[in-house]
Design an enzyme around this catalytic site. Structure first.
Site, short mmCIF file in Angstrom:
data_model
loop_
_atom_site.label_atom_id
_atom_site.label_comp_id
_atom_site.label_asym_id
_atom_site.label_seq_id
_atom_site.Cartn_x
_atom_site.Cartn_y
_atom_site.Cartn_z
N THR A 155 0.84 -1.20 0.00
CA THR A 155 0.00 0.00 0.00
C THR A 155 0.87 1.25 0.00
O THR A 155 0.53 2.27 -0.60
CB THR A 155 -0.92 0.01 1.25
OG1 THR A 155 -1.56 -1.25 1.36
CG2 THR A 155 -1.98 1.10 1.14
N ARG B 286 7.88 -2.67 2.72
CA ARG B 286 8.08 -2.75 4.17
C ARG B 286 8.41 -4.17 4.57
O ARG B 286 7.71 -5.10 4.18
CB ARG B 286 6.81 -2.33 4.92
CG ARG B 286 6.60 -0.87 4.86
CD ARG B 286 5.46 -0.45 5.76
NE ARG B 286 5.02 0.86 5.32
CZ ARG B 286 3.91 1.43 5.71
NH1 ARG B 286 3.12 0.82 6.56
NH2 ARG B 286 3.58 2.62 5.26
N SER C 95 6.27 3.88 8.42
CA SER C 95 5.12 4.61 8.94
C SER C 95 4.85 4.32 10.42
O SER C 95 5.71 4.56 11.25
CB SER C 95 3.89 4.30 8.08
OG SER C 95 2.82 5.10 8.45
N HIS C 96 3.70 3.77 10.70
CA HIS C 96 3.26 3.58 12.09
C HIS C 96 3.71 2.24 12.65
O HIS C 96 3.38 1.92 13.80
CB HIS C 96 1.74 3.66 12.13
CG HIS C 96 1.12 2.81 11.07
ND1 HIS C 96 1.16 3.15 9.72
CD2 HIS C 96 0.51 1.61 11.12
CE1 HIS C 96 0.57 2.21 9.01
NE2 HIS C 96 0.17 1.26 9.83
N ASP D 33 2.10 9.99 13.66
CA ASP D 33 2.70 8.65 13.62
C ASP D 33 4.20 8.67 13.31
O ASP D 33 4.82 9.74 13.29
CB ASP D 33 1.97 7.77 12.60
CG ASP D 33 2.29 8.17 11.18
OD1 ASP D 33 2.51 9.37 10.95
OD2 ASP D 33 2.34 7.29 10.30
N ASP E 124 6.14 8.51 10.71
CA ASP E 124 6.70 9.38 9.67
C ASP E 124 5.92 10.68 9.50
O ASP E 124 6.15 11.42 8.55
CB ASP E 124 6.78 8.63 8.33
CG ASP E 124 5.40 8.19 7.84
OD1 ASP E 124 4.53 7.96 8.68
OD2 ASP E 124 5.23 8.09 6.62
N ASP F 239 2.72 11.47 8.87
CA ASP F 239 1.63 11.75 7.94
C ASP F 239 0.25 11.47 8.54
O ASP F 239 -0.76 11.90 7.99
CB ASP F 239 1.83 11.03 6.59
CG ASP F 239 1.98 9.53 6.74
OD1 ASP F 239 1.95 9.04 7.88
OD2 ASP F 239 2.13 8.85 5.70
N ARG F 240 0.20 10.75 9.64
CA ARG F 240 -1.11 10.49 10.26
C ARG F 240 -1.40 11.48 11.38
O ARG F 240 -0.48 12.08 11.94
CB ARG F 240 -1.14 9.08 10.86
CG ARG F 240 -1.06 8.01 9.83
CD ARG F 240 -1.26 6.65 10.45
NE ARG F 240 -1.30 5.68 9.36
CZ ARG F 240 -1.86 4.49 9.44
NH1 ARG F 240 -2.41 4.09 10.56
NH2 ARG F 240 -1.87 3.68 8.40
N LYS G 10 -0.48 12.54 2.83
CA LYS G 10 -1.30 12.97 3.95
C LYS G 10 -0.37 13.67 4.94
O LYS G 10 0.84 13.49 4.89
CB LYS G 10 -2.03 11.80 4.58
CG LYS G 10 -1.16 10.69 5.09
CD LYS G 10 -2.02 9.49 5.43
CE LYS G 10 -1.16 8.31 5.79
NZ LYS G 10 -1.55 7.07 5.13
C1 G1P Z 1 -3.06 1.29 5.91
C2 G1P Z 1 -4.31 2.12 5.89
C3 G1P Z 1 -4.38 2.94 4.63
C4 G1P Z 1 -3.12 3.79 4.51
C5 G1P Z 1 -1.90 2.92 4.63
C6 G1P Z 1 -0.61 3.73 4.65
O1 G1P Z 1 -3.04 0.43 4.80
O2 G1P Z 1 -5.46 1.31 6.02
O3 G1P Z 1 -5.53 3.74 4.64
O4 G1P Z 1 -3.10 4.46 3.29
O5 G1P Z 1 -1.95 2.15 5.83
O6 G1P Z 1 -0.56 4.59 5.74
P1 G1P Z 1 -3.47 -1.11 4.89
O7 G1P Z 1 -2.63 -1.76 5.96
O8 G1P Z 1 -4.92 -1.12 5.31
O9 G1P Z 1 -3.27 -1.66 3.52
ZN ZN Z 2 2.65 7.20 8.27
#
Ligand code: G1P
Ligand code: ZN
Length: 544
Positions: free
Chosen positions: A18, A22, A113-114, A278, A280, A282-283, A377
């Site tokens: 997505t 990672r 990211s998170h 979060d 990085d 962006d959240r 974001k």
């Molecule tokens: C998750 C979130 C999605 C976001 C992505 C990256 O992806 O649900 O909205 O864009 O992290 O931050 P997912 O793990 O659901 O594929």
């Molecule tokens: Zn992030």
């Protein structure tokens, strides 16, 4: 400086998810693993040869090592200049800002990211295009294809570059420019929001807030903007020092992982405003006293109030939301008479709409909100947007949201995550739903009659590209929805996400506990998808 051409063989698992590639740190530490992926970027993104690349990350473990490797490869691949954030730090939105501001040929962002960080946790890498946004699927597919055939990469031998001193140095022909990671981004924020009004809000002395940077990348950004430029009292930013393992925490701003902040906003003595970001940056999570703003509602509220901020004073051209995000924003778009788009999960699907000027604001239920100011974001942006609204409206967070519900109705919304489930079981569950889908329309499930059931596919209105299999949607005649999809960002097993939404027009029924209001629909979803039977789980791991 001598370029070494190293022979290598492909790894079969370098398909970006997505949001980039990672994996566990140990995966990236395998000989050639990072190098193969980076070479695939240079091989496919030919504008980088002789061009400028932005480079930085969220500061997690392996960030600095990876940056040194990428610099040596950039030198060997003929990149003219690399702009690196000081200390190797760049938040994702700041990287996007810098790519755009200096019109570079793209950027490499190092982040998972998170996801937790540390030697046994996650690392990630993604490429952003010259517009500043995540690479679209055409680019990630080309990248992946290249990783499957790669047989050599280029690198120079050199001592590590000092990432902590701002200034220029050279690696052969390559100019490495270490830049202030915060200044350009902070300037952009000052151009969008009414800093004077926010400063007055802080000066008045009664308004109390905390920003939880979760020991992740936003610490330096939040300290500079909130405490230095806006005059919030020192200590407003908590957990503000970025750490390689985020202090052992999970840098995901939600009710579970940012519970300490939730406690600070609870009770009669609770803070007026709490916000978190979060890994990085962006959240965002936004809290009022005893009040959690659902990200889907946050997008709708920002859209409805955008003209109260200098950056959006002329209104918005349109709104986009990811498919699982609640339809609260759709109601605002309708009232404003602007277009509204439903896109697949992932920020990359907003890029074309933003570039074409079809939308100004966009968001995802997963604590992501943003606009056309960058192509990612943006956590702090959302927080500053809220602060601008609080400063102008002189109302509490809860009052602003409740007034919004009275005007537009409330979309009760929740997401249930079942993490680390067996991959085969998860696929079985999705297949079972696929078989069920055609028979669902017209069926009565409890109080709900199915209006449509499909596997979401999206045709990009700008370039006509199609993204299929983006999640299962079951829509009911009263506008309620059940959505199910598998995560594309996890690194272990499968994660099933179940999203539930139900609209309530009657303001006398707007104050019900969310899980209670949605209980009948949750039950229907669990039974329909056979969640317990197929995954062995009786409860989700995370509820947001
Ligand atoms: C998750 C979130 C999605 C976001 C992505 C990256 O992806 O649900 O909205 O864009 O992290 O931050 P997912 O793990 O659901 O594929
Ligand atoms: Zn992030």
């Amino acid at each position: 400086m001598e370029v070494r051409v190293i022979s290598t063989t492909p790894f079969d698992d370098q398909k970006p998810g997505t949001s980039g590639l990672r994996k566990k740190v140990a995966t990236f530490q395998q000989p050639h693993y990072l190098e193969n992926f980076v070479q695939a970027i240079f091989d496919t993104q030919t504008a980088l040869t002789g061009g400028t690349l932005v480079l930085g990350g969220d500061g997690r473990f392996y960030n600095r090592t990876a940056i040194q490797i990428i610099l040596r490869m950039a030198a060997a691949n003929g990149v003219a200049r690399v702009l690196v954030g000081q200390g190797g730090i760049l938040s994702t939105p700041a990287a996007s800002c810098i790519i755009r501001k200096y019109q570079t040929q793209g950027g490499i962002i190092l982040s998972a990211s998170h996801n937790p960080g540390g030697p046994d946790e996650d690392f990630g890498i993604k490429f952003n295009i010259d517009a500043g946004g995540p690479a679209p699927e055409s680019v990630t597919n080309a990248l992946y294809a290249r990783t499957q055939r790669i047989d050599r990469y280029r690198i120079v031998d050199a001592d590590p570059i000092d990432l902590d001193q701002i200034g220029e140095s050279r690696l052969g022909e390559l100019v490495v420019q270490v830049i202030d990671a915060v200044a350009d981004y902070a300037d952009l924020m000052a151009s969008l929001f009414d800093f004077d009004a926010i400063r007055q809000l802080f000066n008045a002395g009664r308004f109390r807030m905390r920003f939880d940077a979760m020991h992740a990348v936003t610490g330096p950004y939040a300290v500079e903007i909130l405490e230095h430029r806006l005059g919030a009292e020192s200590g407003t930013v908590i957990n503000g020092v970025p750490l390689e393992d985020f202090g052992g925490g999970h840098p995901d701003p939600n009710l579970v992982h940012a519970h300490a902040l939730v406690e600070l906003t609870s009770g009669a003595q609770g803070l007026d405003f709490g916000a978190a970001s979060d890994g990085d940056g962006d959240r965002n999570m936004v809290l009022g006293r005893d009040f959690f703003v659902t990200p889907s509602d946050s997008l709708a509220v920002l859209a409805a109030n955008a003209p109260l901020t200098p950056g959006y004073k002329n209104g918005i051209s349109g709104i986009a939301r990811s498919m699982p995000t609640s339809q609260a924003a759709d109601r605002v778009a309708e009232a404003l008479g602007v277009e509204c788009f439903e896109t697949p999960t992932g920020w990359k699907f907003f890029g074309n709409l933003l570039d074409a000027g079809r939308i100004t604001l966009c968001g995802e239920e997963s604590f992501g909100t943003g606009s056309d100011h960058v192509r990612e974001k943006d956590g702090l942006w959302a927080v500053l947007f809220w602060l601008n609204l609080l400063a102008v409206k002189r109302q509490s967070v809860a009052d602003i949201v409740r007034a919004h519900w009275r005007r537009f109705g409330r979309n009760y919304y929740t997401r249930h995550d079942y993490e680390g489930i067996d991959s085969a079981a998860a696929e079985g569950l999705v297949n079972h739903l696929h078989i069920l889908l055609p028979s669902l329309p017209g069926q009565q499930l409890g109080d709900f009659k199915v209006a449509f059931a499909d596997d979401f596919a999206y045709t990009d209105p700008i370039d006509g590209s199609v993204a299929a299999h983006q999640g299962i949607r079951i829509g009911f005649e009263n506008g309620a929805r059940i959505v199910l999809r598998l995560s594309g960002t996890g690194t272990q097993g499968a994660t099933l996400r179940l999203y539930i939404e139900q609209y309530e027009a009657d303001s006398a029924r707007h104050d019900r506990p969310v899980q209670e209001a949605l209980a009948p629909l949750i039950l229907i979803a669990r039974e329909l998808a056979q969640i317990e039977a197929r995954t062995g789980r009786t409860q989700p791991d995370v509820i947001t």
